[in-house]
Design an enzyme around this catalytic site. Sequence first.
Site, mmCIF file in Angstrom:
data_model
loop_
_atom_site.group_PDB
_atom_site.id
_atom_site.type_symbol
_atom_site.label_atom_id
_atom_site.label_comp_id
_atom_site.label_asym_id
_atom_site.label_seq_id
_atom_site.Cartn_x
_atom_site.Cartn_y
_atom_site.Cartn_z
ATOM 1 N N GLU A 24 -0.863 6.716 0.593
ATOM 2 C CA GLU A 24 -0.954 5.846 -1.066
ATOM 3 C C GLU A 24 0.570 5.835 -0.778
ATOM 4 O O GLU A 24 1.087 4.328 -1.458
ATOM 5 C CB GLU A 24 -1.573 6.094 -2.164
ATOM 6 C CG GLU A 24 -3.163 6.221 -2.100
ATOM 7 C CD GLU A 24 -3.514 5.092 -2.477
ATOM 8 O OE1 GLU A 24 -3.195 3.588 -1.749
ATOM 9 O OE2 GLU A 24 -3.600 4.689 -3.381
ATOM 10 N N GLY A 49 -7.390 -4.292 -7.622
ATOM 11 C CA GLY A 49 -8.317 -3.508 -8.039
ATOM 12 C C GLY A 49 -8.912 -2.368 -7.700
ATOM 13 O O GLY A 49 -9.646 -1.271 -9.211
ATOM 14 N N LEU A 50 -10.133 -2.583 -7.057
ATOM 15 C CA LEU A 50 -10.610 -1.071 -6.650
ATOM 16 C C LEU A 50 -9.979 -0.516 -5.484
ATOM 17 O O LEU A 50 -11.271 0.803 -5.660
ATOM 18 C CB LEU A 50 -12.139 -2.583 -6.609
ATOM 19 C CG LEU A 50 -12.351 -3.626 -7.339
ATOM 20 C CD1 LEU A 50 -14.131 -4.382 -7.047
ATOM 21 C CD2 LEU A 50 -12.949 -2.935 -8.676
ATOM 22 N N SER A 75 -14.369 -2.510 4.989
ATOM 23 C CA SER A 75 -14.649 -2.585 3.586
ATOM 24 C C SER A 75 -15.351 -3.696 3.265
ATOM 25 O O SER A 75 -15.463 -4.973 3.392
ATOM 26 C CB SER A 75 -12.709 -2.291 3.598
ATOM 27 O OG SER A 75 -13.364 -1.818 2.064
ATOM 28 N N ASP A 104 -6.068 7.173 -7.104
ATOM 29 C CA ASP A 104 -6.605 5.893 -6.409
ATOM 30 C C ASP A 104 -7.043 7.153 -5.392
ATOM 31 O O ASP A 104 -8.764 6.727 -4.640
ATOM 32 C CB ASP A 104 -6.083 5.257 -5.673
ATOM 33 C CG ASP A 104 -5.771 4.228 -6.835
ATOM 34 O OD1 ASP A 104 -6.317 4.538 -7.997
ATOM 35 O OD2 ASP A 104 -5.621 3.139 -6.928
ATOM 36 N N GLY A 119 -6.603 -6.087 -2.709
ATOM 37 C CA GLY A 119 -6.083 -6.349 -4.062
ATOM 38 C C GLY A 119 -6.660 -6.389 -4.877
ATOM 39 O O GLY A 119 -6.209 -7.195 -5.573
ATOM 40 N N LYS A 150 -12.125 2.637 -6.171
ATOM 41 C CA LYS A 150 -12.845 2.939 -7.029
ATOM 42 C C LYS A 150 -12.965 2.941 -8.308
ATOM 43 O O LYS A 150 -12.075 0.873 -8.286
ATOM 44 C CB LYS A 150 -11.553 4.433 -7.791
ATOM 45 C CG LYS A 150 -10.035 3.527 -7.724
ATOM 46 C CD LYS A 150 -9.693 3.632 -9.035
ATOM 47 C CE LYS A 150 -8.728 2.183 -9.061
ATOM 48 N NZ LYS A 150 -7.752 1.473 -8.464
ATOM 49 N N SER A 191 -6.845 0.590 -1.089
ATOM 50 C CA SER A 191 -5.843 0.898 -0.472
ATOM 51 C C SER A 191 -6.047 2.401 -0.383
ATOM 52 O O SER A 191 -6.028 2.956 0.771
ATOM 53 C CB SER A 191 -4.223 1.062 -1.124
ATOM 54 O OG SER A 191 -4.159 1.402 -1.875
HETATM 55 N N1 LIG Z 1 -9.579 -2.540 4.594
HETATM 56 C C1 LIG Z 1 -8.476 -3.069 4.955
HETATM 57 N N2 LIG Z 1 -8.121 -2.893 6.201
HETATM 58 C C2 LIG Z 1 -6.715 -2.552 6.067
HETATM 59 N N3 LIG Z 1 -5.734 -2.251 5.040
HETATM 60 C C3 LIG Z 1 -6.209 -2.687 4.180
HETATM 61 C C4 LIG Z 1 -7.351 -2.502 3.596
HETATM 62 N N4 LIG Z 1 -8.394 -2.280 1.738
HETATM 63 C C5 LIG Z 1 -6.066 -2.229 1.705
HETATM 64 N N5 LIG Z 1 -5.558 -2.340 2.218
HETATM 65 C C6 LIG Z 1 -4.309 -1.858 2.531
HETATM 66 O O1 LIG Z 1 -4.033 -1.869 0.971
HETATM 67 C C7 LIG Z 1 -3.755 -3.051 0.355
HETATM 68 C C8 LIG Z 1 -4.174 -3.145 -0.926
HETATM 69 O O2 LIG Z 1 -3.478 -2.280 -1.430
HETATM 70 P P1 LIG Z 1 -3.235 -2.897 -3.206
HETATM 71 O O3 LIG Z 1 -3.104 -1.279 -4.314
HETATM 72 O O4 LIG Z 1 -2.705 -3.585 -3.676
HETATM 73 O O5 LIG Z 1 -5.224 -3.276 -3.986
HETATM 74 P P2 LIG Z 1 -6.038 -2.250 -4.272
HETATM 75 O O6 LIG Z 1 -6.007 -1.090 -3.788
HETATM 76 O O7 LIG Z 1 -7.443 -3.045 -3.590
HETATM 77 O O8 LIG Z 1 -5.904 -2.495 -5.761
HETATM 78 P P3 LIG Z 1 -5.753 -0.917 -6.604
HETATM 79 O O9 LIG Z 1 -4.520 -0.126 -6.133
HETATM 80 O O10 LIG Z 1 -5.210 -1.753 -8.241
HETATM 81 O O11 LIG Z 1 -6.797 -0.607 -7.337
HETATM 82 C C9 LIG Z 1 -4.022 -3.895 1.489
HETATM 83 O O12 LIG Z 1 -1.929 -4.878 1.856
HETATM 84 C C10 LIG Z 1 -3.656 -3.067 2.946
HETATM 85 O O13 LIG Z 1 -2.776 -2.929 3.243
HETATM 86 C C1 LIG Z 2 -2.115 0.722 -11.650
HETATM 87 C C2 LIG Z 2 -2.487 2.005 -11.337
HETATM 88 O O1 LIG Z 2 -2.079 3.110 -12.308
HETATM 89 C C3 LIG Z 2 -3.508 2.231 -11.176
HETATM 90 C C4 LIG Z 2 -3.438 1.264 -9.925
HETATM 91 O O2 LIG Z 2 -5.463 1.466 -8.964
HETATM 92 C C5 LIG Z 2 -0.973 2.560 -10.550
HETATM 93 C C6 LIG Z 2 -1.591 4.076 -9.710
HETATM 94 O O3 LIG Z 2 -2.272 5.071 -10.773
HETATM 95 O O4 LIG Z 2 -1.207 4.534 -8.701
#
Ligand SMILES: Nc1ncnc2c1ncn2[C@@H]1O[C@H](COP(=O)(O)OP(=O)(O)OP(=O)(O)O)[C@@H](O)[C@H]1O
Ligand SMILES: C[C@@](O)(CCO)CC(=O)[O-]
Length: 895
Positions: free
Chosen positions: A681, A639-640, A632, A692, A637, A506, A643
């Site tokens: 989440e 911001g897209l 994936s 998300d 990590g 997202k 997780s």
């Molecule tokens: N392809 C994947 N395989 C396994 N675990 C994953 C994978 N992608 C994300 N994760 C889990 O999600 C965590 C990353 O989550 P984080 O919220 O920090 O980043 P994001 O979801 O990319 O960013 P944001 O929440 O800002 O959009 C990783 O440390 C891991 O635990």
């Molecule tokens: C930073 C935040 O607003 C978005 C993360 O992608 C956290 C959330 O809404 O859970």
Amino acid sequence: MLRRLWQKPLWRSDKCYRRFIWTLRRQTPYYPYGTLIRSLIFGKQPSRRHTRYMPHFSSEDLSILSNYCNDIKELAFEFTRKDVFLQRDSIKTFLKKCTNLTRLEFTIGESLVDSSWMQGMLQPVREGKLSNLRYLAFYSILFNEPMYSSIITDLAQGCPKIISFETQWKIQADTLKMIMNSFPNLQSISCGILERGGLEILVNKGGRLRKLELGHVHDEITQDMAGRFPILKELTIHKAPKEFAMFAENWTIQQTMMTFIDLDCRNFKLDELCTIMRNCTKLESITLRGCNGLKAGMLASVAMECSDRLKYLTIFNYFYLSDNELVELSDRCRNLKRFAVWGTAKFTQEGYRYLVKNSVNLVTFCGNFKELTTRHILSSIIERGQSNIQVFKTGSRFRLYGRGKLHEVVYVPEPSMVNDDHKLTASILVDFARAAPCLRKLRLDYFLKDLDGKDVVSAIHQLKNLEKLAFSPSFSISQENLSDLDSHPRLKKNLPTRYLVSAPGKVILFGEHAVVYGTPAIAGSVNLRTYLFTEKREDGILEAYVPDIGLDQPVKWNTELFPYSKVVNDKKEEFNEELAESLRSLAEIESDKPAIVRQQQSAACLALLYLFTLLSNRFPETKRGLTIHVRSALPVGAGLGSSASYSVCLTTGLLLNFEYISLTSGSQGAELINKYSFLAEKIIHGNPSGIDNAVATFGGAVLYKKGSMEPLKGLRPFRFLLTNTKVARDTKTQVANVRIKFDKYPGIIKSILDAIQNISDHFKTVLINEDNNITQDTMLEDLIDLNHYLVNSLGVGHSTLDRVREITAQFGLHSKLTGAGGGGCALTFIRDGVPRATIEAVKKSLSLQGFECFETLVGGHGAGALNTNDTMTAQEFMEVGLEWYDGIDSWRYFA
Ligand SMILES: Nc1ncnc2c1ncn2[C@@H]1O[C@H](COP(=O)(O)OP(=O)(O)OP(=O)(O)O)[C@@H](O)[C@H]1O
Ligand SMILES: C[C@@](O)(CCO)CC(=O)[O-]
């Protein structure tokens, strides 16, 4: 039996295909299997399922087949992937021996083969070796390519007896002329679009035509054509020309052979339909879709004109039809065998009751009836007793596949309507089983939530002739109940053992962080996705391959050790802290990787273990085994929402495997996926707002406020550039840091959050009220700047994100951080009209800084899944390029 099996060999797996070749090779004069074969498909094997298996055919196999099979009548070749296809010369040699061939079908991927390749392959045809060929089908090719003219000429030269030609593509008038000239004996034509001038050619040259199927015809029909039109037996028109209705009157006078029509004609009037029915005195099967000009009285007229002649009736979306028409139908059409009504109609239970009670010959009864109506229909069948019904299909949704279009109608029950009187009960099913002993196919596509699983299964056992059953699984039906179905004499439980699941990442346009405090945010899915492959196993082991987070080796758990006693069955949808805690040590990853990496890996594993324990406990212990592979396209990590995309994939895979949802659960399935993925989440994020996982589940673009979500329909496909600064951060820490600030300066932070809220609100208002794209774009750029500075002031900015802003500003583009900030990704808006050269230049400047860029559109499908039993192994899943999965057209999306 043996003869039937060998007549049309189908292969469900590689093992099965290899076994077939092995047997053929060792055939003896006493067991000449090859001579029994009549039909072969060199391509994906037909199946009712959504994914189909494609054997790896080799040239050697082809030469074995041509040595042993001397009476092949039907052949289908699929050239859709270069890597899996056969040598041209081996096909040529093979064709040479197929002298009894009557049907030849090609499915050709555009630009995969060229003209000389095809001509070479068809040499035996040119030489007259396939002179018995009668049916020819070409799929997935463009007919305006000159290449196909030469193919047709070749085929015509060698196969004078061709009587049927099918394709799903557009046929140009010139090509049609060539086809008609080449095959003067044509009796059946089917094509996607008939280009201008085509009808005239059919009229002039189609004297022998008996069956015509046209996807779309240009508005060139004339009264003069009517009298000259070929005399048909079957006519299907998916989108008729405007004047078709008027034309019908003169045309039908001579259509004395017509038995079947399937019409989709918007301007059709009742008079014209009556004329067709009156004049076509042999008509016994009628399908009408979207003929909006046929107002009230349509069905009564059909009944009057056709009376006992009518055997098969299917109608789609006739809102104005009411019960008295059903009465007319059942009173007059005493031979009605099939009645199907899809989409909307004003019929009520009373009408259906009457129809069911009076139509003694009904064998098939289908429609998307509401649960209450279904209950009444079943009661009528029960009251009447001794029904001949063999097929009964109903449910909250239906899909209609036309030529390239897919309509889906979903009935959403109003909460006030769902009381006990409206529900199906197991005792109704038992009585139905008694009243309809011939029933072979049953579909009740509802969440039969409150039925007792045991009662349902014993009711199904009463349906002794049942071969096919579909209903949405529910909590009340356990795995044990389902296993009881295995002893049913005819019903084959055929649930997938392998699934492929995917969910998007997202991008948050406005309102990140503020959304955690209950203010609205705007987000949409991006076209980068996570994919999960699951495969059932019987040894009680859970094995996970998750390479994207640095886990180079698979992780294995003995599922017997999971703390199932901590699961509170009636509170599964609430976060269970105790369960998470008791799994924490099992999820810990030991390796020499840095602590932060191990922590992220453990979080991903804990999310898996938590959901697995929660959802698998309804299965017997031996059946709690699964292998999962995750891959994936999303940077982790950054911001897209990697997780959330991962959590949604996990949830969907587990819900499917443990039979909470099925591939057809649709939006009800999506609701469940969203609820459970929020729990995952929570494990990874701590305190997520839920935005998300909602976007990853439902897809599209949304205005999200904690606990509620409003789809932003009609959003223009705004273009964005995403830049991954590659500065690692984790969302949990960023959210926690903002919380510390909020607790310290509540008043100040509150007003920043209010300002952010205004941004989201303003964006939505302008989208609704402002039609001018340039004004919209300028507003979007202003809001991007404002939002960036506001979130920066919450302390989640980063120097690299500012650098992205500076660079993009040099090209007149506006950027902001997206997601949790602190590094990760920046979002740059590309307004309409920005030249490609500018975009490339920006990307180049950003990559010189070591950043990585992706172009994306916002808003696409949410969570989807498909059954890969026959099509993919785990190894193939890991080896194939990720873009390949997006090309699969059989994804089932839940929302
Ligand atoms: N392809 C994947 N395989 C396994 N675990 C994953 C994978 N992608 C994300 N994760 C889990 O999600 C965590 C990353 O989550 P984080 O919220 O920090 O980043 P994001 O979801 O990319 O960013 P944001 O929440 O800002 O959009 C990783 O440390 C891991 O635990
Ligand atoms: C930073 C935040 O607003 C978005 C993360 O992608 C956290 C959330 O809404 O859970």
